[in-house]
Motif scaffolding. Structure first.
Motif, PDB file in Angstrom:
ATOM      1  N   TYR A   1      -0.142   4.257  -0.009  1.00 45.47           N
ATOM      2  CA  TYR A   1      -0.702   5.271   0.913  1.00 45.47           C
ATOM      3  C   TYR A   1      -0.161   5.069   2.327  1.00 45.47           C
ATOM      4  O   TYR A   1       0.184   6.028   3.008  1.00 45.47           O
ATOM      5  CB  TYR A   1      -2.230   5.227   0.891  1.00 45.47           C
ATOM      6  CG  TYR A   1      -2.792   5.855  -0.357  1.00 45.47           C
ATOM      7  CD1 TYR A   1      -3.044   7.223  -0.417  1.00 45.47           C
ATOM      8  CD2 TYR A   1      -3.033   5.086  -1.493  1.00 45.47           C
ATOM      9  CE1 TYR A   1      -3.534   7.808  -1.575  1.00 45.47           C
ATOM     10  CE2 TYR A   1      -3.518   5.667  -2.654  1.00 45.47           C
ATOM     11  CZ  TYR A   1      -3.770   7.025  -2.692  1.00 45.47           C
ATOM     12  OH  TYR A   1      -4.235   7.604  -3.840  1.00 45.47           O
ATOM     13  N   ASP A   2      -0.107   3.802   2.782  1.00 44.34           N
ATOM     14  CA  ASP A   2       0.412   3.530   4.132  1.00 44.34           C
ATOM     15  C   ASP A   2       1.882   3.931   4.226  1.00 44.34           C
ATOM     16  O   ASP A   2       2.310   4.571   5.186  1.00 44.34           O
ATOM     17  CB  ASP A   2       0.279   2.031   4.479  1.00 44.34           C
ATOM     18  CG  ASP A   2      -1.176   1.642   4.732  1.00 44.34           C
ATOM     19  OD1 ASP A   2      -2.022   2.552   4.837  1.00 44.34           O
ATOM     20  OD2 ASP A   2      -1.456   0.427   4.797  1.00 44.34           O
TER      21      ASP A   2
ATOM     22  N   SER B   1       0.837  -1.200   0.000  1.00 50.26           N
ATOM     23  CA  SER B   1       0.000   0.000   0.000  1.00 50.26           C
ATOM     24  C   SER B   1       0.871   1.249   0.000  1.00 50.26           C
ATOM     25  O   SER B   1       1.510   1.589   1.004  1.00 50.26           O
ATOM     26  CB  SER B   1      -0.914   0.026   1.236  1.00 50.26           C
ATOM     27  OG  SER B   1      -1.422   1.345   1.398  1.00 50.26           O
TER      28      SER B   1
ATOM     29  N   ARG C   1       2.337   7.718   4.231  1.00 51.35           N
ATOM     30  CA  ARG C   1       1.940   8.336   5.513  1.00 51.35           C
ATOM     31  C   ARG C   1       3.037   8.119   6.561  1.00 51.35           C
ATOM     32  O   ARG C   1       3.455   9.050   7.242  1.00 51.35           O
ATOM     33  CB  ARG C   1       0.614   7.741   5.987  1.00 51.35           C
ATOM     34  CG  ARG C   1      -0.026   8.524   7.132  1.00 51.35           C
ATOM     35  CD  ARG C   1      -1.306   7.898   7.667  1.00 51.35           C
ATOM     36  NE  ARG C   1      -1.143   6.501   8.013  1.00 51.35           N
ATOM     37  CZ  ARG C   1      -1.661   5.481   7.333  1.00 51.35           C
ATOM     38  NH1 ARG C   1      -2.389   5.697   6.252  1.00 51.35           N
ATOM     39  NH2 ARG C   1      -1.461   4.225   7.718  1.00 51.35           N
ATOM     40  N   GLN C   2       3.548   6.870   6.624  1.00 48.11           N
ATOM     41  CA  GLN C   2       4.607   6.558   7.613  1.00 48.11           C
ATOM     42  C   GLN C   2       5.879   7.366   7.322  1.00 48.11           C
ATOM     43  O   GLN C   2       6.520   7.884   8.238  1.00 48.11           O
ATOM     44  CB  GLN C   2       4.946   5.063   7.569  1.00 48.11           C
ATOM     45  CG  GLN C   2       3.875   4.185   8.207  1.00 48.11           C
ATOM     46  CD  GLN C   2       3.934   2.734   7.696  1.00 48.11           C
ATOM     47  OE1 GLN C   2       4.899   2.312   7.082  1.00 48.11           O
ATOM     48  NE2 GLN C   2       2.876   1.976   7.952  1.00 48.11           N
TER      49      GLN C   2
END
Ligand SMILES: C[S@@+](CC[C@H](N)C(=O)[O-])C[C@H]1O[C@@H](n2cnc3c(N)ncnc32)[C@H](O)[C@@H]1O
Length: 203
Positions: free
Chosen positions: A20-21, A18, A24-25
């Motif tokens: 997106y994950d 992912s 973000r991290q």
């Protein structure tokens, strides 16, 4: 390669990842808040239709400026006869994910492809695309809806490095430069909505 086969391989390559994950991290880890690092991904049919407008030719070099987990880079490699595709990404975690996908590609996909596709060079570079050498690129893609005014100005200036005849696909902004001839505008569906994608040719 046809669309159905490209999509099947693409889904296999990205299952379990992912972007997106990871984005973000990475933004939390690096304390980044810049809009330019807002994440978003291409979707196969719409992206490939836009790249087709840039008439890729056998052996040419494709650059994805801000390549995320490499989705546009892999799609360009699978669907067109590029000799080399290069993704350049600022957030190292996204580059790491793209290189994990590349390991999967090398182990599970590349050996089953045509000799032309087996020999393609696929690379992911960590860093700022403004620091790369654009003179080797034939087709440059940027999915830069969230790129700010200053970055677009710097990118427009940088595109002067392209060789005459090179094509630029800019999604999310239009570019104004005497060195770039406008070719076509298309609506490009993405995984977050849709963006206008403008195609130019370096004079
Ligand atoms: C909207 S995402 C596009 C991801 C991928 N190209 C796609 O279309 O699926 C834009 C990416 O550009 C990256 N980015 C922003 N500024 C950059 C820069 N100066 N150099 C390299 N990457 C950059 C962001 O971190 C983000 O991952």
């Amino acid at each position: 390669m046809d669309l159905a086969h490209t999509q099947e391989i693409f889904e296999q390559l990205y299952s379990g990842f992912s972007g997106y994950d990871v984005a973000r991290q990475e933004k939390e880890r690096l304390g980044l808040q810049e809009a330019a690092t807002t994440y978003g991904e291409v979707v196969p049919p719409a992206f490939l239709e836009v790249v087709r407008e840039a008439t890729p030719k056998e052996g040419e070099v494709f650059f994805d400026l801000g390549s995320g987990t490499g989705k546009a880079t892999f799609l360009a490699a699978l669907a067109f006869p590029f000799g080399r595709v290069v993704g350049i990404e600022l957030l190292p975690g996204l580059g790491d994910t793209a290189r994990k996908v590349l390991s999967r590609y090398d182990a599970e996909v590349r050996p089953r492809l045509s000799p032309e596709h087996q020999n393609q060079r696929i690379e992911f570079i960590d860093g700022d695309f403004l620091q790369q050498d654009f003179s080797v690129a034939d087709v440059v893609f940027a999915h830069g809806t969230c790129y700010g005014h200053e970055l677009i100005e710097q990118l427009t200036h940088k595109l002067k490095e392209l060789k005459p005849g090179a094509r630029v696909i800019m999604a999310g902004h239009t570019l104004s430069s005497p060195e770039l001839a406008f070719v076509k505008m298309k609506v490009m569906k993405t995984d977050w909505g849709s963006a206008l994608a403008a195609v130019y040719q370096r004079r």
